[in-house]
Design a protein around this motif. Sequence first.
Motif, PDB file in Angstrom:
ATOM      1  N   SER A  98      52.715  28.385  32.927  1.00  0.00           N
ATOM      2  CA  SER A  98      51.534  29.246  32.803  1.00  0.00           C
ATOM      3  C   SER A  98      50.672  29.151  34.054  1.00  0.00           C
ATOM      4  O   SER A  98      50.689  28.147  34.770  1.00  0.00           O
ATOM      5  N   SER A  99      49.905  30.205  34.293  1.00  0.00           N
ATOM      6  CA  SER A  99      48.948  30.188  35.400  1.00  0.00           C
ATOM      7  C   SER A  99      47.680  29.456  35.008  1.00  0.00           C
ATOM      8  O   SER A  99      47.013  28.856  35.846  1.00  0.00           O
ATOM      9  N   ILE A 100      47.345  29.531  33.725  1.00  0.00           N
ATOM     10  CA  ILE A 100      46.168  28.839  33.235  1.00  0.00           C
ATOM     11  C   ILE A 100      46.393  28.445  31.782  1.00  0.00           C
ATOM     12  O   ILE A 100      47.070  29.156  31.027  1.00  0.00           O
ATOM     13  N   SER A 142      41.093  28.051  39.798  1.00  0.00           N
ATOM     14  CA  SER A 142      39.914  28.461  39.035  1.00  0.00           C
ATOM     15  C   SER A 142      38.726  27.562  39.338  1.00  0.00           C
ATOM     16  O   SER A 142      38.863  26.342  39.443  1.00  0.00           O
ATOM     17  N   GLN A 143      37.556  28.177  39.435  1.00  0.00           N
ATOM     18  CA  GLN A 143      36.303  27.439  39.616  1.00  0.00           C
ATOM     19  C   GLN A 143      35.529  27.302  38.308  1.00  0.00           C
ATOM     20  O   GLN A 143      34.552  26.578  38.235  1.00  0.00           O
ATOM     21  N   GLN A 144      35.980  27.996  37.255  1.00  0.00           N
ATOM     22  CA  GLN A 144      35.239  28.017  35.993  1.00  0.00           C
ATOM     23  C   GLN A 144      35.951  27.310  34.838  1.00  0.00           C
ATOM     24  O   GLN A 144      35.301  26.838  33.915  1.00  0.00           O
ATOM     25  N   PHE A 145      37.287  27.257  34.882  1.00  0.00           N
ATOM     26  CA  PHE A 145      38.034  26.773  33.727  1.00  0.00           C
ATOM     27  C   PHE A 145      38.646  25.396  33.918  1.00  0.00           C
ATOM     28  O   PHE A 145      39.437  24.945  33.105  1.00  0.00           O
ATOM     29  N   GLY A 146      38.292  24.729  35.013  1.00  0.00           N
ATOM     30  CA  GLY A 146      38.708  23.347  35.186  1.00  0.00           C
ATOM     31  C   GLY A 146      40.037  23.166  35.892  1.00  0.00           C
ATOM     32  O   GLY A 146      40.229  22.207  36.630  1.00  0.00           O
ATOM     33  N   SER A 147      40.963  24.070  35.669  1.00  0.00           N
ATOM     34  CA  SER A 147      42.270  24.005  36.324  1.00  0.00           C
ATOM     35  C   SER A 147      42.933  25.363  36.196  1.00  0.00           C
ATOM     36  O   SER A 147      42.416  26.266  35.539  1.00  0.00           O
ATOM     37  N   GLY A 148      44.097  25.501  36.804  1.00  0.00           N
ATOM     38  CA  GLY A 148      44.814  26.765  36.723  1.00  0.00           C
ATOM     39  C   GLY A 148      44.496  27.671  37.894  1.00  0.00           C
ATOM     40  O   GLY A 148      43.593  27.412  38.701  1.00  0.00           O
ATOM     41  N   ASN A 149      45.255  28.766  37.979  1.00  0.00           N
ATOM     42  CA  ASN A 149      45.105  29.720  39.075  1.00  0.00           C
ATOM     43  C   ASN A 149      44.767  31.100  38.534  1.00  0.00           C
ATOM     44  O   ASN A 149      45.387  31.569  37.580  1.00  0.00           O
ATOM     45  N   TYR A 184      33.886  37.119  37.518  1.00  0.00           N
ATOM     46  CA  TYR A 184      34.825  37.027  36.398  1.00  0.00           C
ATOM     47  C   TYR A 184      36.185  36.559  36.896  1.00  0.00           C
ATOM     48  O   TYR A 184      36.730  37.116  37.849  1.00  0.00           O
ATOM     49  N   GLU A 185      36.728  35.535  36.237  1.00  0.00           N
ATOM     50  CA  GLU A 185      38.052  35.029  36.574  1.00  0.00           C
ATOM     51  C   GLU A 185      39.054  35.522  35.535  1.00  0.00           C
ATOM     52  O   GLU A 185      38.774  35.533  34.338  1.00  0.00           O
ATOM     53  N   PHE A 186      40.264  35.898  35.990  1.00  0.00           N
ATOM     54  CA  PHE A 186      41.221  36.483  35.059  1.00  0.00           C
ATOM     55  C   PHE A 186      42.652  36.346  35.558  1.00  0.00           C
ATOM     56  O   PHE A 186      42.899  36.046  36.733  1.00  0.00           O
ATOM     57  N   ILE A 187      43.588  36.593  34.616  1.00  0.00           N
ATOM     58  CA  ILE A 187      45.012  36.601  34.918  1.00  0.00           C
ATOM     59  C   ILE A 187      45.474  38.053  34.997  1.00  0.00           C
ATOM     60  O   ILE A 187      45.335  38.800  34.020  1.00  0.00           O
ATOM     61  N   ARG A 226      40.145  41.486  32.175  1.00  0.00           N
ATOM     62  CA  ARG A 226      39.306  40.593  32.965  1.00  0.00           C
ATOM     63  C   ARG A 226      38.468  39.660  32.103  1.00  0.00           C
ATOM     64  O   ARG A 226      37.896  38.690  32.610  1.00  0.00           O
ATOM     65  N   LEU A 227      38.398  39.928  30.804  1.00  0.00           N
ATOM     66  CA  LEU A 227      37.642  39.067  29.887  1.00  0.00           C
ATOM     67  C   LEU A 227      38.540  38.136  29.075  1.00  0.00           C
ATOM     68  O   LEU A 227      38.032  37.303  28.317  1.00  0.00           O
ATOM     69  N   GLU A 228      39.844  38.267  29.228  1.00  0.00           N
ATOM     70  CA  GLU A 228      40.768  37.545  28.353  1.00  0.00           C
ATOM     71  C   GLU A 228      40.539  36.035  28.362  1.00  0.00           C
ATOM     72  O   GLU A 228      40.552  35.380  27.313  1.00  0.00           O
ATOM     73  N   CYS A 229      40.360  35.444  29.532  1.00  0.00           N
ATOM     74  CA  CYS A 229      40.174  33.992  29.605  1.00  0.00           C
ATOM     75  C   CYS A 229      38.899  33.532  28.903  1.00  0.00           C
ATOM     76  O   CYS A 229      38.814  32.382  28.466  1.00  0.00           O
TER      77      CYS A 229
END
Length: 240
Positions: A98-100, A142-149, A184-187, A226-229
């Motif tokens: 997974s990416s995140i 990611s700068q908001q979710f702790g880890s992941g891309n 907004y951060e998203f996959i 863009r809101l999924e995460c």
Amino acid sequence: MTKEIVIAAYDKDVSWMEEFDGNIKRTIYRKGFKPNNENEIYLEPNLGRCVHTFFNHIHENYENFSDYTFFAQDYPFDHWEDIIEVINGGVETYAAHSSIKIGGYWGFHFNTNKPNTKINVKDLNGNITELTVGMMWSMPTSQQFGSGNVLSCHSNGMPQDHNPNINIDEFWDILFDHPKPNIYEFIPGGHFGATKEHLQLRSKEFYKKISELLIENINTPWVVERLECYIFNPKYKTKL
């Protein structure tokens, strides 16, 4: 343990799903074209793109989720090339590919396409169409979710989307009772999987509202992507 793959289909042949292990439930919704397969579900209206199919399934099956449910388009491979390997695998595979990861939610984006890659895709009538498929996005940490891309964008969808009618802040205010992020951060692509328990961290009414918004506004699919995460991150309080 039960697993399910939910496919949002339009005009593509989905016989590639035969590569999934036999114990995986396959739920195929088709919009626009009447299914020629009794195992497919015809979904109307043909609005909201694949995103509506996903959230409609979540709302309608809220009490009856499989232990693990994955959501993908009828041709997912330019967004999620290793979908077969991942879903046939176990929890460790979901996390590794997974990416995140946010609790029991996994967002997927991966392919090895080179620029201007062309592939042949079969439609419902058996006709072969040549498509130019996209490359994998280069996604920073990611700068908001702790880890992941992830990718990041402004409320207007820029820099990835140039649609002048996108306003993510507007939909945030409808759905969330939480300060909106500055970015907004998203996959990209919106392909994901989640556990039953994680999906049920949000209310059934919340998913119903998202499904309704996807029908009411033609720009909502790109907003919800863009809101999924945030939708699947319980630290962000919702209004429903």
